[in-house]
Design an enzyme around this catalytic site. Structure first.
Site: not given
Length: 267
Positions: A129, A142
């Site tokens: 990501s 995350y």
């Protein structure tokens, strides 16, 4: 001969888009899902895999090898989101996130490397990501799990290159998928010191996902990587400003970059 592709988390979102695109291009695609029996519309086979369970991974890989005799491409796509103030996220939820986003891909890599070494070829694509390149407020866990996968991929790439195996990272920005529905988010607690800033940031995060790019953009990028005989180590896929934010982090002083992020999230 058609290349054999394994995609974890292939029943929805980015994984499904990639699988369908590659299937239509003539690849032999296998996807995975924790509950494939609930998916009735997949155009490619879905195997039962929970990436937190190494035994389920081993069974799926063994099945693919027994049927197709090889595995050419592995796409570590399975992942889950998590949001919340670090102070208020239960430690067990932090560990659960790393089990899926970090340890899961490692177990998949361990399972497929013996076959790829025997073939003297293979491509492993880890979906990370853009958030993994920076610590984002209320998404720190995350960011950390995806950032850890980015770094370990760099190491694995050097360890297996002499076996004819390529390992790459693909870091997407915000895409219009159902990831927000499946993530863990710490509740917005009335009276908490974080109630207003976290609540506002959570709404903003959901809006970014809803207005994100088409997952087919990721599928096209993955197709290009598979067909590249000398793939790069890092790819960033998404809107210009999302990718440019990584450049800014490299060139701006830390506190100025931090202020820029806080201004963006209105903190």
């Amino acid at each position: 001969m058609s290349k054999v592709v394994l995609i974890t988390g292939g029943s929805s979102g980015i994984g499904k888009a990639i699988g369908e695109f590659l299937f239509h291009k003539g690849f032999m695609v296998y996807g995975t899902s924790r509950n494939p029996e609930k998916i009735t519309h997949s155009i490619f086979p879905l195997l039962t895999v929970d990436v937190r369970n190494p035994e389920s991974i081993q069974q799926a890989v063994a099945h693919i090898i027994s049927v197709s005799k090889r595995i050419d491409v592995v796409i570590n796509n399975a992942g889950v989101g998590i949001t919340g103030p670090l102070e208020e996220i239960p430690t067990q939820e932090i560990k659960n996130n790393f089990e899926t986003n970090f340890f899961g891909p490692i177990e998949v890599i361990k399972a497929v490397l013996p076959q790829m070494r025997e073939q003297k070829s293979g491509l492993i694509i880890n979906i990370t990501s853009i958030a993994g390149y920076m610590g984002l407020p209320y998404r720190g866990v995350y960011s950390a799990s995806k950032g850890a996968l980015e770094i370990v991929t760099e190491a694995i790439s050097m360890e297996v290159k002499n076996f004819g195996i390529h390992v790459v990272n693909v870091a997407p920005g915000d895409f219009a998928t159902n990831i927000a529905a499946g993530r863990y988010h710490a509740p917005v607690i009335a009276g908490s010191a974080y109630e207003i800033p976290y609540g506002n940031t959570l709404k903003q995060m959901d809006e970014h996902v809803d207005s994100g790019s088409n997952p087919e953009e990721m599928a096209l990028a993955i197709y290009g990587i598979i067909n590249d005989s000398k793939p790069k180590l890092h790819y960033k896929i998404g809107l210009f400003m999302q990718k440019f934010s990584i450049v800014l982090k490299r060139i701006l002083p830390d506190r100025i970059y931090e202020s820029m992020l806080m201004n963006h999230y209105k903190l």
